[in-house]
Design an enzyme around this catalytic site. Structure first.
Site, short mmCIF file in Angstrom:
data_model
loop_
_atom_site.label_atom_id
_atom_site.label_comp_id
_atom_site.label_asym_id
_atom_site.label_seq_id
_atom_site.Cartn_x
_atom_site.Cartn_y
_atom_site.Cartn_z
N GLU A 228 0.79 -1.21 0.00
CA GLU A 228 0.09 0.07 0.15
C GLU A 228 0.86 1.23 0.02
O GLU A 228 1.74 1.59 1.17
CB GLU A 228 -0.92 -0.05 1.35
CG GLU A 228 -1.54 -1.21 1.68
CD GLU A 228 -2.88 -1.51 0.69
OE1 GLU A 228 -3.40 -0.31 0.30
OE2 GLU A 228 -3.32 -2.54 0.67
N CYS B 192 -3.73 7.95 4.16
CA CYS B 192 -3.73 7.33 2.81
C CYS B 192 -4.83 7.32 1.74
O CYS B 192 -4.74 7.61 0.83
CB CYS B 192 -3.29 5.91 2.85
SG CYS B 192 -4.30 4.92 3.59
P1 NAP Z 1 8.49 5.28 4.90
O1 NAP Z 1 9.29 6.09 5.05
O2 NAP Z 1 7.97 4.16 3.40
O3 NAP Z 1 8.23 4.12 6.04
C1 NAP Z 1 7.49 3.16 6.33
C2 NAP Z 1 7.79 1.82 7.00
O4 NAP Z 1 8.85 1.22 6.14
C3 NAP Z 1 8.32 2.37 8.44
O5 NAP Z 1 7.92 1.51 9.39
C4 NAP Z 1 9.55 2.26 8.18
O6 NAP Z 1 10.66 2.18 9.36
C5 NAP Z 1 10.02 0.93 7.18
N1 NAP Z 1 11.06 1.13 6.35
C6 NAP Z 1 11.94 2.25 5.97
N2 NAP Z 1 12.84 1.66 4.99
C7 NAP Z 1 12.93 0.33 5.09
C8 NAP Z 1 13.75 -0.76 4.65
N3 NAP Z 1 14.69 -0.61 3.83
N4 NAP Z 1 13.11 -2.00 4.94
C9 NAP Z 1 12.22 -2.25 5.60
N5 NAP Z 1 11.54 -1.59 6.23
C10 NAP Z 1 11.88 0.13 6.05
O7 NAP Z 1 6.83 5.88 5.07
P2 NAP Z 1 6.41 6.71 6.13
O8 NAP Z 1 7.44 7.91 6.40
O9 NAP Z 1 5.75 6.03 7.15
O10 NAP Z 1 5.19 7.47 5.29
C11 NAP Z 1 5.76 8.15 4.16
C12 NAP Z 1 4.84 8.14 2.88
O11 NAP Z 1 4.10 6.92 2.71
C13 NAP Z 1 3.78 9.40 3.12
O12 NAP Z 1 4.46 10.56 2.88
C14 NAP Z 1 2.92 8.75 1.90
O13 NAP Z 1 3.10 9.23 0.79
C15 NAP Z 1 3.00 7.40 2.11
N6 NAP Z 1 1.97 6.67 2.94
C16 NAP Z 1 0.93 5.89 2.12
C17 NAP Z 1 0.11 5.10 2.92
C18 NAP Z 1 -0.94 3.91 2.13
O14 NAP Z 1 -1.60 3.41 2.99
N7 NAP Z 1 -0.86 4.18 0.86
C19 NAP Z 1 0.02 5.35 4.21
C20 NAP Z 1 0.64 6.26 4.83
C21 NAP Z 1 1.71 6.76 4.15
P3 NAP Z 1 11.22 3.31 10.02
O15 NAP Z 1 10.08 4.34 10.30
O16 NAP Z 1 12.01 2.68 11.32
O17 NAP Z 1 11.92 4.01 9.04
#
Ligand code: NAP
Length: 513
Positions: A255, A294
């Protein structure tokens, strides 16, 4: 300062220094730290598979459902304390309830599904079918829980609901969960898991928690594991492309970003209930959780002929929105959850300002903390507007796009977003509305059609419900979660069993007529 722990192999453990620091979104003050350095994720996954898996598979759906109900009850009984923890993420009371009550409601919904599935431990898929001509040698498709772990990696915006909605489907399917909330807001998830552990509602090995970086977690995935991710598309790409994920053909559900669009039909009267429904839902969507949902609306399509009046009505309503300290009663928009989200929303507003006209921005946005300026933009360049169809600004920001009102033009412009989680259409015209809904459905996991007769009955497109699928094609990640029993299938293996009819029925039961 609180040190967040991980729960691995049924033990609370802390990683070594240096740790990541969590901050209060309203003040910027450091509130907790978390580290996973030195933690053995390989052993944690092996424990989940070898201890949690067999325990869950031995339970009937009714028993797993009772377990989910107990998890929901624990959250509900501790609701006020959890709302307090949630506040650090910049949530108003209403935002916190949306996340926390959403968690208990989703668990309860899946608990009820478990009850209705009753004493079975597996699912039959369809009826017995003849393999060739023989009426004796037949086949039956069955869904059995996979023998791996359900690895859940979640985004920062729903530390309670995100954890619970994924866990509900996996645990009901009979698969142990290893859940990793985003570090920035993991204090709430840690509190919830601690309550579940203290209440003893789960069998040993059924749930593990990672607070802090994912570290080398993905190096240890195996062929029976399922990986469900919510977050940014860049991270999604890295996860999907991880060597061990590819080598083991791990089942992955993504997602990711979504440029959700709402479409107002050309026949909608600005004084109508249908238009009021659109305005009410837009204000709610833009304000709730500071637009960090989201499913929140990012693009609003309004026919040229209605645009001036519609924008005026929106600006009129938005001008009354209160931005401020989320702890103060009456505040509707608090800060973004983290400093990096604040920066990313500010950058997005900067980009939108270059290509669109800013028709409203909130006044009196507080200094300090991670506040952003809620904004409404307008562009009359439709599908040719740069940036707006490509980048999701994850905050209280959206853009009105005008077009000629044609069904084909609406479909083309919405599809320019590359696929989304949810789209909303506002129209009482069954011919125009039907054409647009049919045209948009292949681009979305969910389409919400608002109209006069249901104007006061819908929770709005922004609310994800456990009985409806959540996910979307293309840019939205190509995934699908929830949707009632459909959500269980991701964690189960569908196998066609070919055998003697009598042996099949003795082993797997008789399919219902
Ligand atoms: P993110 O930076 O992609 O992080 C999401 C999750 O992935 C966090 O638990 C993060 O852990 C983990 N993660 C990061 N790098 C990883 C890796 N290399 N291997 C495994 N896990 C890893 O997203 P976010 O900061 O939470 O949100 C950023 C963007 O996501 C938002 O700006 C939005 O565009 C999008 N979003 C989409 C949805 C949806 O349902 N479509 C929902 C919310 C957000 P850490 O926190 O420890 O880095």
């Amino acid at each position: 300062m609180r040190t967040l722990r991980s729960y691995l192999k049924d033990q609370w453990v802390e990683g070594a220094a240096p740790s990541a620091t969590l901050h209060d979104a309203t003040t910027g003050e450091a509130i907790a730290e978390a580290s996973t350095r030195g933690l053995d994720f390989g052993a944690a996954l092996a424990h989940a598979r070898s201890v949690g898996g067999p325990a869950l598979r031995a339970m009937t759906f009714a028993e797993r459902g009772a377990m989910l109900k107990a998890m929901a009850d624990v959250i509900h009984a501790n609701r006020e304390a959890l709302i307090d923890v949630s506040r650090h993420g910049g949530t108003t009371r209403s935002d916190a309830k949306f996340d926390i009550d959403g968690a208990s409601a989703t668990l309860s919904w899946y608990a009820y599904l478990g009850k209705t599935l009753g004493e079975q431990t597996i699912l039959l898929d369809g009826k017995q079918e003849k393999v060739l001509r023989s009426a004796r040698f037949v086949s039956q498709h069955v869904h059995l829980p996979r023998h791996g772990a359900a690895i859940h990696i979640n985004a920062f915006n729903f530390p309670a609901w995100g954890t619970a909605e994924k866990a509900a489907a996996a645990l009901l399917a009979g698969v142990p969960v290893v859940t990793k909330p985003a570090t920035a807001t993991s204090a709430l998830t840690e509190s919830i898991v601690a309550l579940w552990v203290d209440a003893g509602v789960l069998p040993a090995g059924a749930l593990s928690l990672i607070c802090g970086s994912a570290g080398d977690l993905l190096d240890h995935v195996g062929p029976q594991d399922c990986l469900a991710f919510t977050g940014g598309s860049e991270t999604a790409r890295r996860i999907r492309g991880h060597e061990a994920v590819i080598a083991n053909n791990v089942r992955v559900n993504i997602e990711a970003d979504s440029l959700n669009a709402w479409v107002v039909g050309p026949g909608v009267d600005l004084g109508s209930d249908t238009f009021q429904m659109f305005v009410n839902q837009l204000v709610r969507d833009l304000t709730q959780k500071c637009g960090q949902k989201c499913t929140a609306v990012r693009r609003v399509l309004i026919p040229e002929a209605l645009a001036d009046g519609a924008v005026e009505a929106l600006v009129d309503r938005l001008s009354a929105v209160v931005v401020g300290d989320p702890a103060v009663k009456g505040t509707e928009i608090g800060p973004a959850a983290t400093a990096s989200q604040q920066q990313s929303v500010r950058d997005g507003i900067g980009q939108l300002s270059e290509h669109c006209q800013q028709v409203w921005q909130a006044e009196a946005v507080p200094e300090g903390g991670y506040y952003v300026t809620p904004s409404l933009f307008r562009s009359d360049r439709g599908v040719d507007t740069p940036f707006v169809h490509e980048h999701e600004v994850f905050g209280p920001v959206c853009t009105v796009l005008t077009w000629d009102g044609s069904a084909s033009g609406a479909i083309e412009m919405v599809a320019a977003g590359g696929g989304g989680l949810v789209c909303s259409v506002y129209s009482d015209d069954k011919s125009w509305g039907g054409e647009v809904v049919m045209g948009l459905a292949p681009w979305h996991g969910r389409v919400h059609w608002g109209s006069r007769k249901v104007h006061d009955q819908s929770p709005g497109p922004g609310t994800v419900l456990p009985n409806l699928v959540h996910g979307g094609p293309g840019k939205a990640g190509g995934g699908e979660e929830l949707g009632g029993i459909r959500g269980l299938h991701f964690y189960m293996q569908r196998t066609a069993i070919q055998a003697d009819r009598g042996l099949l029925e003795k082993t797997f039961g008789k399919p219902a007529e």
